[in-house]
Design a protein around this motif. Sequence first.
Motif, mmCIF file in Angstrom:
data_model
loop_
_atom_site.group_PDB
_atom_site.id
_atom_site.type_symbol
_atom_site.label_atom_id
_atom_site.label_comp_id
_atom_site.label_asym_id
_atom_site.label_seq_id
_atom_site.Cartn_x
_atom_site.Cartn_y
_atom_site.Cartn_z
ATOM 1 N N LEU A 74 0.827 -1.199 0.000
ATOM 2 C CA LEU A 74 0.000 0.000 0.000
ATOM 3 C C LEU A 74 0.866 1.256 0.000
ATOM 4 O O LEU A 74 0.568 2.236 -0.675
ATOM 5 C CB LEU A 74 -0.934 0.009 1.215
ATOM 6 N N ILE A 75 1.932 1.183 0.768
ATOM 7 C CA ILE A 75 2.834 2.341 0.788
ATOM 8 C C ILE A 75 3.408 2.579 -0.604
ATOM 9 O O ILE A 75 3.430 3.709 -1.097
ATOM 10 C CB ILE A 75 3.971 2.138 1.804
ATOM 11 N N SER A 76 3.865 1.506 -1.243
ATOM 12 C CA SER A 76 4.457 1.701 -2.563
ATOM 13 C C SER A 76 3.405 2.178 -3.560
ATOM 14 O O SER A 76 3.698 2.949 -4.464
ATOM 15 C CB SER A 76 5.153 0.431 -3.050
ATOM 16 N N PRO A 125 -14.289 2.141 -2.537
ATOM 17 C CA PRO A 125 -14.996 1.424 -1.470
ATOM 18 C C PRO A 125 -14.540 -0.020 -1.274
ATOM 19 O O PRO A 125 -14.726 -0.574 -0.182
ATOM 20 C CB PRO A 125 -16.455 1.454 -1.936
ATOM 21 N N ILE A 126 -13.947 -0.618 -2.303
ATOM 22 C CA ILE A 126 -13.507 -2.012 -2.123
ATOM 23 C C ILE A 126 -12.431 -2.085 -1.052
ATOM 24 O O ILE A 126 -12.375 -3.052 -0.262
ATOM 25 C CB ILE A 126 -12.978 -2.605 -3.442
ATOM 26 N N TYR A 127 -11.580 -1.085 -1.025
ATOM 27 C CA TYR A 127 -10.546 -1.057 0.016
ATOM 28 C C TYR A 127 -11.180 -1.012 1.395
ATOM 29 O O TYR A 127 -10.702 -1.623 2.349
ATOM 30 C CB TYR A 127 -9.628 0.147 -0.172
ATOM 31 N N SER A 128 -12.278 -0.287 1.474
ATOM 32 C CA SER A 128 -12.992 -0.185 2.727
ATOM 33 C C SER A 128 -13.569 -1.539 3.145
ATOM 34 O O SER A 128 -13.464 -1.955 4.309
ATOM 35 C CB SER A 128 -14.123 0.831 2.546
ATOM 36 N N THR A 129 -14.164 -2.216 2.182
ATOM 37 C CA THR A 129 -14.699 -3.553 2.447
ATOM 38 C C THR A 129 -13.593 -4.466 2.970
ATOM 39 O O THR A 129 -13.780 -5.215 3.929
ATOM 40 C CB THR A 129 -15.271 -4.167 1.156
ATOM 41 N N GLU A 176 -10.042 -7.070 7.913
ATOM 42 C CA GLU A 176 -8.726 -7.133 8.546
ATOM 43 C C GLU A 176 -8.733 -6.489 9.916
ATOM 44 O O GLU A 176 -9.656 -5.785 10.284
ATOM 45 C CB GLU A 176 -7.704 -6.415 7.657
ATOM 46 N N VAL A 177 -7.663 -6.771 10.616
ATOM 47 C CA VAL A 177 -7.536 -6.147 11.929
ATOM 48 C C VAL A 177 -6.466 -5.064 11.864
ATOM 49 O O VAL A 177 -6.731 -3.881 11.944
ATOM 50 C CB VAL A 177 -7.166 -7.210 12.994
ATOM 51 N N GLU A 178 -5.248 -5.530 11.645
ATOM 52 C CA GLU A 178 -4.154 -4.568 11.636
ATOM 53 C C GLU A 178 -4.159 -3.686 10.402
ATOM 54 O O GLU A 178 -3.749 -2.538 10.444
ATOM 55 C CB GLU A 178 -2.839 -5.346 11.686
ATOM 56 N N LEU A 179 -4.622 -4.250 9.301
ATOM 57 C CA LEU A 179 -4.606 -3.486 8.057
ATOM 58 C C LEU A 179 -5.834 -2.600 7.907
ATOM 59 O O LEU A 179 -5.988 -1.891 6.919
ATOM 60 C CB LEU A 179 -4.536 -4.446 6.862
ATOM 61 N N SER A 180 -6.714 -2.686 8.893
ATOM 62 C CA SER A 180 -7.987 -1.993 8.757
ATOM 63 C C SER A 180 -7.827 -0.499 8.519
ATOM 64 O O SER A 180 -8.385 0.053 7.568
ATOM 65 C CB SER A 180 -8.816 -2.260 10.008
ATOM 66 N N GLU A 181 -7.038 0.139 9.365
ATOM 67 C CA GLU A 181 -6.869 1.587 9.189
ATOM 68 C C GLU A 181 -6.198 1.968 7.877
ATOM 69 O O GLU A 181 -6.677 2.858 7.186
ATOM 70 C CB GLU A 181 -6.082 2.152 10.369
ATOM 71 N N PRO A 182 -5.078 1.330 7.552
ATOM 72 C CA PRO A 182 -4.464 1.684 6.269
ATOM 73 C C PRO A 182 -5.411 1.539 5.094
ATOM 74 O O PRO A 182 -5.451 2.408 4.215
ATOM 75 C CB PRO A 182 -3.303 0.680 6.150
ATOM 76 N N SER A 218 -8.993 4.010 0.966
ATOM 77 C CA SER A 218 -10.345 4.186 0.445
ATOM 78 C C SER A 218 -10.764 5.657 0.477
ATOM 79 O O SER A 218 -11.270 6.206 -0.509
ATOM 80 C CB SER A 218 -11.309 3.343 1.277
ATOM 81 N N ALA A 219 -10.516 6.286 1.600
ATOM 82 C CA ALA A 219 -10.878 7.699 1.740
ATOM 83 C C ALA A 219 -10.093 8.550 0.760
ATOM 84 O O ALA A 219 -10.614 9.502 0.164
ATOM 85 C CB ALA A 219 -10.614 8.153 3.169
ATOM 86 N N CYS A 220 -8.836 8.189 0.593
ATOM 87 C CA CYS A 220 -7.969 8.940 -0.311
ATOM 88 C C CYS A 220 -8.504 8.915 -1.728
ATOM 89 O O CYS A 220 -8.582 9.946 -2.409
ATOM 90 C CB CYS A 220 -6.588 8.298 -0.267
#
Lengths: 520, 438
Positions: free
Chosen positions: A492-494, B283-287, B292-298, B303-305
Amino acid sequence: MEERGNKRGGSETPLGRGARPAGRSGGDFSEESRAGSHHHPDTPPCPERAGPRGAPRPVPCGRARCACRSGLSACAQRGAEPLIAMESAEAEASESRPEEDGAVPAGDLPLPEQPAATMEDCLAKKMEITVSEAEKRTGRNAMNMQETYTAYLIETRAVESQNEGQCSPVDSLWRRYSEFELLRNYLLVTYPHIVVPPLPEKRADFVWHKLSADNMDPDFVERRRIGLENFLLRVASHPVLCQDKIFYSFLTQEGGWKEMVNETGFQLKADSRLKALNATFRVKNPDKRFTELKHYSDELQSVISHLLRVRARVADRLYGVYKVHGNYGRVFSEWSAIEKEMGDGLQSAGHHMDVYAASIDDILEEEEHYADQLKEYLFYAEALRAVCRKHELMQYDLEMAAQDLTSKKQQCEELATGTVRTFSLKGMTSKLFGQETPEQREAKIKVLEEQIQEGEEQLKSKNLEGRDFVKSAWADIERFKEQKNHDLKEALISYAVMQISMCKKGIQVWTNAKECFSKM
Amino acid sequence: MSGGAAGIPKPLPSSGPKSLREMPHPLATSSSEEMGPALTPSPDLLLPRSVADKDLSLPNGTPVDTSSPASSSSLLNRLQLDDDLDGEAKDLFVTVDDPKKHVCTMETYITYRVTTKTTRAEFDLPEYSVRRRYQDFDWLRNKLEESQPTHLIPPLPEKFVVKGVVDRFSEEFVETRRKALDKFLKRITDHPVLSFNEHFNVFLTAKDLNAYKKQGMALLSKMGESVKYVTGGYKLRSRPLEFAAIGEYLDTFSLKLGTIDRIAQRIIKEQLEYLVELREYGPIYSTWGGLEVELSEPLEGVSACIGNCCTALEELSEDMTDDFLPVLREYMLYSESMKNVLKKRDQVQAEYEAKLEAVALKKEDRPKVPTDVEKCQDRVECFNADLKADMERWQNNKRQDFRQLLMGMADKNIQYYEKCLTAWESIIPLLQDKTETK
């Protein structure tokens, strides 16, 4: 096409991809390492393996997603944790385990077959592995028909950790995709508790229209080459898998490898899909974690597929937007011909529009690597599911064995006491057709008692196997989760970095154009 | 400057922008006396000098009344009027704004407020504020074309909206139109001849424009054809090089504009299709993040970006549609107008040549050239002069307008990319954050 045998590189040439830090400690991968194409001084470069549009082939290790980097960091930082956990768990011989229905509580846990490699022992640390070339070949297949396929050159070199100056000789051999598949199938069967790294896709999928879906397309071959290298590096940095002899031979022994694999008889050990499916539906008490994991892998697969599909469409559209701007270049040029003062500004602005239109090709090519990173985890989901299925199968097996044992015990009891507890055909027939003689009954009881004893032993070992499996599988799953989180975050970063670069290029071009316009 | 009698053909004022200073303004002071609802036929080149019963007449034959001191000084003012578009010497300012919807039984329409501020003597008051609808602008343009046939009249935005689903009363449409109408009036205001046209004056000042219009119609029918140029089917011998060049230029120019218009439309179309896909992509990123747990925020961050980029893209496309395309179309109309004026010029020249030939054929031994031919010659030369002057002004305007237009386009794209850049840069720390805490 020429056949190439094993190369014993007497030359001092390194693996030829520019500066590549030995051991791949995850340090900086500078731009230099990306440049230049690979070739051995004594062999002509393969024409097939030129990068897309003659661009220098990107080096896998230059990318954040490089398996060895993540593998190593997993190995170096985290890989040790589950291993330690495993080792310490082994020491806790009398740790109690949650009972599974119908199963006998386990006693001491036996040690696994061979100790998992620590981070120092990972093959990846000891050996540099690359898939450096791809070559079109023609040959005859099993049905003696002509076929065209691509062969990949695997090069290996022992890492000289002490002497940075010296370069050890390079070994190399050629393998084709089907051999990689064979290797992986072998690993899947032999290590069912391990989430086995996936191979790159066999056929091009999720293509946007400009990309070719042709397997022989040089871009596809190139990306596959990188994917295969990634696969090898993942296996080589896996604490368990890296120690496998067959894997080692795959890397080092060209002749007779196929026979060697087949001799292991692994195909016979493979579970039939029907059996697995049956187990999935009928198992009563699988470990909840595996059930959840299976759900997760299904959903992960679904969401990544969707993402890749839409990404391909997005790429398509973006391509269109950029390319249409190229038309401005032409019309500004034509227009400038009839203008006096405005002419120069228009002309040079038009040139910038051409630059803008051309820039999308590189941008989207880079994005393909991001897509490949996602694809790897799409396929990893399949591997996850395989481990879960194996658990279900073993659990089902266990449940069936326990059930069988119980029924035998019951039969025995009935025979011994003469009471019929449950409805059984034997009971009915004996009622209908008369009782057995005491001798017959005794004989039967004896047989049953033997069977019961056997059954109990089997159940015990099955139980142990089951627990063992769950423990080691779960350890690998935890390792995998860490790796996945790390890799995807890097991806994702890349991706974000790519987008930032694209935006900056856009700003640059339009700023240049604006300046040209201002001079009109 | 002689009076009405026919004499030797006057030396023509030299063509080129400088001549404007010497050029008379058709709107003689006579009009200042005749302001108001009563219509005076526009003094123009057609009126024979003999009709004008004045001492003075300007080179093009327009009578000038110098009896009133105000008029002569104002005339001098006009003659010294700086052609500079920056308008340092501007004494007339016109703005179009404040669109309002009027719902009547018969129809619904929009009116715009036209505000005038001026120090010119031709205007009774220093300030005016009237409401006008598109029809009125259209009327004004027709009037200007009739009364100033040798000049290039700026174009109006298209009357009818052909493209299916455009809402005539939508904010964007009305705003686009308002800007175009504002530009139209400003161009007239900047024109040293057109801005003194009496119809323009009435347009800016009259409370009841319709009454004026009706009177005009009546008078017109009385006047017959004399107000218009008679363009018979005369054949042009040879077009002066400069006008031929202008004609060719305009042909190519229109073509290129048309191409640019098509390209711009295509880009907008592609951008909108890209937007559609992006709207599904984000929105797929949001789904995924939900799984996920750890990847949820990223993942949520990504998605927001993407959502922010969608908004930025939408704004870019809107801007291009609302600001870029209409100006292109305006210039295409301008080119068309210009070509028509060129044709008229050709006609006038052809008429002159025909008459000249007729005279030559008669081989009369007259010492003087007939008045008729003289008049024609004057007509031709004045037309040429006006046209050249207007063409230069048009070229300058065009250069400025396109400079502004294209710089604007570049700007909008830069802003789009900057918005996206900000969005992506802001999530980098979010993505890297957890990695570091590990």
